[in-house]
Design an enzyme around this catalytic site. Sequence first.
Site, mmCIF file in Angstrom:
data_model
loop_
_atom_site.group_PDB
_atom_site.id
_atom_site.type_symbol
_atom_site.label_atom_id
_atom_site.label_comp_id
_atom_site.label_asym_id
_atom_site.label_seq_id
_atom_site.Cartn_x
_atom_site.Cartn_y
_atom_site.Cartn_z
ATOM 1 N N ARG A 290 19.235 1.148 55.850
ATOM 2 C CA ARG A 290 18.519 1.570 54.645
ATOM 3 C C ARG A 290 17.831 0.390 53.947
ATOM 4 N NH1 ARG A 290 20.917 6.899 52.877
ATOM 5 N NH2 ARG A 290 19.960 6.656 50.868
ATOM 6 N N TYR B 210 14.029 -0.023 53.011
ATOM 7 C CA TYR B 210 13.592 0.727 51.828
ATOM 8 C C TYR B 210 14.185 0.110 50.563
ATOM 9 C CZ TYR B 210 12.763 4.853 48.842
ATOM 10 O OH TYR B 210 12.369 5.712 47.835
ATOM 11 N N ASN C 31 15.725 20.054 53.934
ATOM 12 C CA ASN C 31 16.447 20.394 55.166
ATOM 13 C C ASN C 31 17.260 21.666 54.996
ATOM 14 O OD1 ASN C 31 15.584 18.286 56.740
ATOM 15 N ND2 ASN C 31 17.616 17.425 57.107
#
Length: 312
Positions: A143, A146, A191
């Site tokens: 991660r 980001y 999702n």
Amino acid sequence: MNTKRILVTGGAGFLGSHLCEKLAGQGHDVVCLDNYFTGRKKNVEHLIDLHNFELLRHDITMPVYVEVDQIYNLACPASPVHYQYNAVKTIKTSVMGAINVLGLAKRVKARVLQASTSEVYGDPHEHPQKETYWGNVNPIGIRSCYDEGKRVAETLFFDYHRQNNVDIRVMRIFNTYGPRMHPNDGRVVSNFIVQALKGEDITIYGDGSQTRSFCYADDLIDGMMRLMNTGNITGPVNIGNPGEFTIKQLAEAVIELTGSKSKIIYQPLPSDDPKQRQPDITLAKEKLGWEPKVPLKDGLIKTIGYFKDNME
Ligand code: NAD
Ligand code: UDP
């Protein structure tokens, strides 16, 4: 009303398109810049014929020259699936993108707002998170492209402010959802809704006890515009909905509201997935007179309606 020339980078994305719509609706001259990595022309097609709206295909890692009064810097993939797809490009977008919008702001004396993120807090040891918390971020994990990219962008904003007097606003956005999320976005709300509507299994990563706080897009855009248009504040300011839910609760809410027969299945938790996330929004309340209005259930109903009408 005082109309302005406004650049929105990432303007064809989920949040950017809502912002462009709002700004154009207020009569401002809006330049929507995007490279269409995760954004879509479809998100702004209803604005294309307006005399006060322009689309610019451009990659924010390259300098841009436009005469504007304000810049909202939203260009950056936001979903873990998409920002990890090309991690190096994600860092370049955050870091070089920040340098390019700050350089532009300095040159044309524009006010510039950075769409930063709750990810700067990482997997937090302070709960809820206040702006004064420095975070718990892995610098070398999946991660990090980001999280660290956004942290460097914040640093650049404050350095341009101290060094060159650039008029900055730094906003830390917590998980936000709503219409115009891409069906393949990969973030949890879209999702679950897409899976529920298709009758597919709902994929909970881990045991579903991790928490997030979900803000509806309209509330978020209201907070963003208030921050941009409030004097004497640089931020960082948290903007998000303090209502905190486990991912399992979210899955159950989506199943109930869609009336779906989908079953919940459990998949491995990705590494560095934060265990909990909840904004402390005291600062936004005090300085911007802002707080979110849309409860999760109402926002989910609107978002489910959008996906029902827009699934390929
Ligand atoms: P999104 O992926 O829908 O939008 C990002 C937009 O930026 C897309 O249109 C994409 O094509 C564009 N883009 C990406 N790289 C670019 C580049 N190099 N040059 C030009 N355009 C580029 O995501 P979103 O949810 O709308 O997020 C918008 C911003 O808000 C992002 O900066 C994100 O980090 C931030 N943010 C969002 C959330 C959230 O929950 N939605 C949370 C925290 C921060
Ligand atoms: N998540 C999940 N199933 C999915 C997508 C995400 O359980 O299909 C989980 C994910 O592991 C995380 C949370 O939902 O714990 C929020 O994920 P998202 O990608 O939306 O945002 P972020 O982790 O960046 O807050």
